[in-house]
Enzyme design. Sequence first.
Site, PDB file in Angstrom:
ATOM      1  N   GLY A  64       0.799  -1.254   0.085  1.00  0.00           N
ATOM      2  CA  GLY A  64      -0.161   0.047   0.191  1.00  0.00           C
ATOM      3  C   GLY A  64       0.885   1.213  -0.011  1.00  0.00           C
ATOM      4  O   GLY A  64       1.933   1.194  -0.132  1.00  0.00           O
ATOM      5  N   ASN A  65       0.284   2.368   0.420  1.00  0.00           N
ATOM      6  CA  ASN A  65       0.704   3.483   0.648  1.00  0.00           C
ATOM      7  C   ASN A  65       0.374   4.501   1.412  1.00  0.00           C
ATOM      8  O   ASN A  65      -0.604   4.033   1.869  1.00  0.00           O
ATOM      9  CB  ASN A  65       0.834   4.132  -0.834  1.00  0.00           C
ATOM     10  CG  ASN A  65      -0.447   4.632  -1.806  1.00  0.00           C
ATOM     11  OD1 ASN A  65      -1.100   5.676  -0.963  1.00  0.00           O
ATOM     12  ND2 ASN A  65      -0.873   4.008  -2.625  1.00  0.00           N
ATOM     13  N   ARG A  66       0.974   5.664   1.572  1.00  0.00           N
ATOM     14  CA  ARG A  66       0.677   6.376   2.782  1.00  0.00           C
ATOM     15  C   ARG A  66      -0.502   7.403   2.711  1.00  0.00           C
ATOM     16  O   ARG A  66      -0.824   8.130   3.601  1.00  0.00           O
ATOM     17  CB  ARG A  66       1.878   7.153   3.376  1.00  0.00           C
ATOM     18  CG  ARG A  66       3.008   6.230   4.021  1.00  0.00           C
ATOM     19  CD  ARG A  66       4.206   6.769   4.349  1.00  0.00           C
ATOM     20  NE  ARG A  66       3.931   8.086   5.186  1.00  0.00           N
ATOM     21  CZ  ARG A  66       4.652   9.073   5.618  1.00  0.00           C
ATOM     22  NH1 ARG A  66       5.777   9.256   4.646  1.00  0.00           N
ATOM     23  NH2 ARG A  66       4.519  10.001   6.208  1.00  0.00           N
ATOM     24  N   SER A  67      -0.912   7.559   1.456  1.00  0.00           N
ATOM     25  CA  SER A  67      -2.054   8.354   1.401  1.00  0.00           C
ATOM     26  C   SER A  67      -3.351   8.231   2.090  1.00  0.00           C
ATOM     27  O   SER A  67      -3.883   7.019   2.270  1.00  0.00           O
ATOM     28  CB  SER A  67      -2.657   8.265  -0.377  1.00  0.00           C
ATOM     29  OG  SER A  67      -3.621   9.157  -0.356  1.00  0.00           O
ATOM     30  N   ALA A  88      -3.825   7.882  -4.816  1.00  0.00           N
ATOM     31  CA  ALA A  88      -2.443   7.577  -5.052  1.00  0.00           C
ATOM     32  C   ALA A  88      -2.590   6.020  -5.689  1.00  0.00           C
ATOM     33  O   ALA A  88      -3.124   5.102  -4.494  1.00  0.00           O
ATOM     34  CB  ALA A  88      -1.609   7.606  -3.719  1.00  0.00           C
TER      35      ALA A  88
END
Length: 403
Positions: free
Chosen positions: A203-206, A276
């Site tokens: 995943g990502n931090r958005s 994102a």
Amino acid sequence: MFVVVGVTGGIAAYKTVQLVRLLVKDGHDVHVIPTDDALRFVGLPTWEAISRNPVTTSVHDDVARVRHVALGQQADLVVVAPATANTIAKMAAGLADDLLGTTLLATQAPVVIAPAMHTEMWQHPATQANVDTLMSRGVHMIGPEAGELTGGDSGPGRMTEPERIHETVARELARGSGEAAGQQWLVTAGGTREPIDPVRFIGNRSSGRQGVEVALAAARRGAEVTLIAANVSPEVLAQVAGDPRIRVVEIMSTDDLERAASAHAPSVDVVVMAAAVADYRMPDVAHEKITKESAEGTLRLELVETTDILRGLVASRVEGQTIVGFAAETPGEGETLVGRAIAKRRRKGADLLAANEVGWRKGFEQDENHLVVIDAADAVVAEVQGTKRDTAEALVATICARR
Ligand code: CTP
């Protein structure tokens, strides 16, 4: 804006004083029309003082200016609070035996009612049928709430608190007249997750905050928004919960996002891809949890590229549609945010690209943001430093101005 507040004969009329006060504070030109019965609860001087406009109840006052229809014609919105059972019945029947009745028949503006009465009266089939009639004509209703009533009994029938009625009125006013009124917007928010096995993902931090603020800013300007939320937390989504202008579609992976975006995109005027999106995914998701035993010391994951959704939307753009991309950049030595944004906008083919600089302590999970917006001529058309709400406002204003 020109707001008419109809007040009818219920004890809750005293709370409507606060509603009028809030509307005046917003800068609206507020005209109160009390019924004769309402004046038994709150007197005419109070309404005049608080609304800062003359107040009359009779169709025979100010006849020269055809006041009995003028108020309704001029109104941007009419709110009736409290709306008694009797008034609701009169509205359903289209009776016009007082100034409020003629005003309601003469207006084409949105009408909001906040019913207040005893539970038995509210639940009576006659009242319910009248309410159905009004709703089928597009009247907006807020409340009534369940709670303690004047006689000491309790049940549904209490007028909604003036602050909440005020919110509904503000929303309806924004819907009717904003720059984006009548437009459909598609906004994506959050970050996609690519599953590895049933318990893990990449995943990502958005957080989705920026996208949610874009959806809210568009809705405030009158747009109807579909918000595709990729793994946005309930706390962030709470900001749009119950908002009639924003429909939320929750998804997880890039594949889900692509399906949802391509289903909605053909019918919208504006697309804002604030999510994102993962650039890589597992070619095959393991059906069982990968164990340390099976990995034997080193776990190698081979990833394949995901579809570029934004480019796909640009390629299949419908006529007149505005497509806006986002970029979270970490410019390297000798590079600038604007330079990176220009290159990315060209690659993607979007009409506008909003770029912000991110880092370990920048952009993500923060309320402050610095955003630059690039157009198709490589010009910086907006640059804002502020909260995510400020940057969303500036971006949405830029999009609206260019349409
Ligand atoms: N985007 C998309 N589909 C993808 C990747 C990105 O639609 N598979 C969209 C994002 O929503 C965003 C814009 O493209 O609006 C730019 O995203 P970004 O990840 O910065 O673009 P990339 O092409 O992946 O560029 P980079 O190589 O810098 O990651």
